[in-house]
Design a protein around this motif. Structure first.
Motif, short mmCIF file in Angstrom:
data_model
loop_
_atom_site.label_atom_id
_atom_site.label_comp_id
_atom_site.label_asym_id
_atom_site.label_seq_id
_atom_site.Cartn_x
_atom_site.Cartn_y
_atom_site.Cartn_z
N UNK A 1 0.79 -1.23 -0.05
CA UNK A 1 -0.03 -0.11 -0.03
C UNK A 1 0.86 1.33 0.00
N UNK A 2 0.60 2.16 -1.01
CA UNK A 2 1.33 3.36 -0.91
C UNK A 2 0.21 4.47 -0.49
N UNK B 1 -2.34 15.44 3.71
CA UNK B 1 -2.08 15.69 5.19
C UNK B 1 -0.65 15.51 5.35
N UNK B 2 0.04 16.91 5.56
CA UNK B 2 1.34 16.87 5.71
C UNK B 2 1.92 16.68 7.18
N UNK B 3 0.75 16.67 8.18
CA UNK B 3 1.24 16.55 9.44
C UNK B 3 1.87 15.29 9.70
N UNK B 4 3.09 15.54 10.81
CA UNK B 4 3.92 14.35 11.01
C UNK B 4 3.05 13.27 11.47
N UNK B 5 2.03 13.42 12.38
CA UNK B 5 1.40 12.26 12.86
C UNK B 5 0.67 11.50 11.82
N UNK B 6 0.04 12.37 10.70
CA UNK B 6 -0.77 11.45 9.87
C UNK B 6 0.48 10.41 8.95
N UNK C 1 3.24 12.66 -0.78
CA UNK C 1 2.49 13.86 -0.27
C UNK C 1 1.87 14.78 -1.65
N UNK C 2 0.70 14.97 -1.69
CA UNK C 2 0.05 15.94 -2.84
C UNK C 2 0.58 17.40 -2.47
N UNK D 1 3.08 12.42 -11.58
CA UNK D 1 3.04 11.07 -11.81
C UNK D 1 4.24 10.14 -12.06
N UNK D 2 5.25 10.88 -12.35
CA UNK D 2 6.65 9.97 -12.57
C UNK D 2 6.94 9.84 -10.97
N UNK D 3 6.73 10.35 -10.28
CA UNK D 3 7.30 10.34 -8.70
C UNK D 3 6.58 8.83 -8.29
#
Length: 233
Positions: free
Chosen positions: A77-78, A83-88, A102-103, A107-109
């Motif tokens: 699963x990727x 949600x950039x917060x560290x807890x997430x 992170x969004x 697409x290449x990444x």
């Protein structure tokens, strides 16, 4: 061209289409889901090689989908999320995600991450199928089926969800609220679990006695006869 199937779980059509175009351009096949319930349905039916999972999806959300997938299998699963917060980030990885993108992303990444995670999964080889056996009752958490005395039981999805949850920790008492949460339907009442357990015992036949009522708490799977199935059986 690999032809491997990737499940794209994303409720924003534009992003989902972008991901699928990228996957198709390098030979992957894809299925798409815009909700957690549809994602789990497709995952169980198609058994994809990998899941691209957005956290912010409805009914249930991505983290709950990840919890369910990890209880039953080791499908890579990727996580895809804004949600950039560290807890997430930490929560997603601790629950068993293989990677976290992170969004906004390119697409290449994503394709690079997909290749890397699939290559790592293939190199490590298949893990032993998670199975639990209590007396004559045998639960295969990856195949999502159960048998009693060697005969496959005709159980519904709800019955298998409950049985899989109980089998994840034999001997541990689960409250009705915990079991209800596993069904992923917030509209049900806790007492509904009693009805499902009663029906499940009936369908288990002679193996139904392994489901024990814990007064004042809920239910558990009897661990007294717990055994580890042979790897080749």
């Amino acid at each position: 061209m690999s032809g491997e199937l990737i499940l794209v779980v994303e409720d924003e059509p534009r992003i989902a289409e972008l991901l699928e175009r990228g996957l198709h351009s390098v030979g992957y096949r894809s299925e798409r889901a815009a909700s957690g319930s549809r994602a789990l349905e497709l995952w169980r039916a198609a058994r994809p090689a990998l899941i691209l999972l957005d956290l912010n999806i409805p009914t249930p959300d991505g983290l709950e989908v990840l919890r369910t997938v990890r209880r039953e299998s080791d499908t890579p699963v990727i996580i895809l999320s804004a949600r950039a917060e560290e807890i997430d980030r930490l929560l997603g990885l601790e629950l068993g995600a293989d990677d976290y993108v992170l969004k906004p992303f390119s697409p290449r990444e994503v394709l690079l991450r997909v290749r890397t995670v699939l290559r790592r999964a293939q190199a490590s080889g298949p893990r032993q199928r998670p199975q639990v056996q209590v007396g004559e009752l045998r639960i295969d958490l990856e195949a999502f089926e159960a048998s009693c005395g060697g005969e496959t039981l005709p159980l519904t999805r709800v019955h298998l969800e409950l049985l899989s949850r109980l089998a994840s920790r034999p001997g541990r008492a689960f409250s009705r609220a915990e079991l209800l949460d596993n069904l992923g339907d917030g509209t049900l009442h806790e007492r509904t679990v009693d009805t499902h357990i009663r029906n499940l015992r009936a369908r288990l036949g002679n193996c139904g006695a392994q489901l024990e009522t814990v007064r004042g708490v809920g239910y558990r799977l009897n661990a007294a006869q717990l055994s580890v199935p042979d790897e080749d059986s």
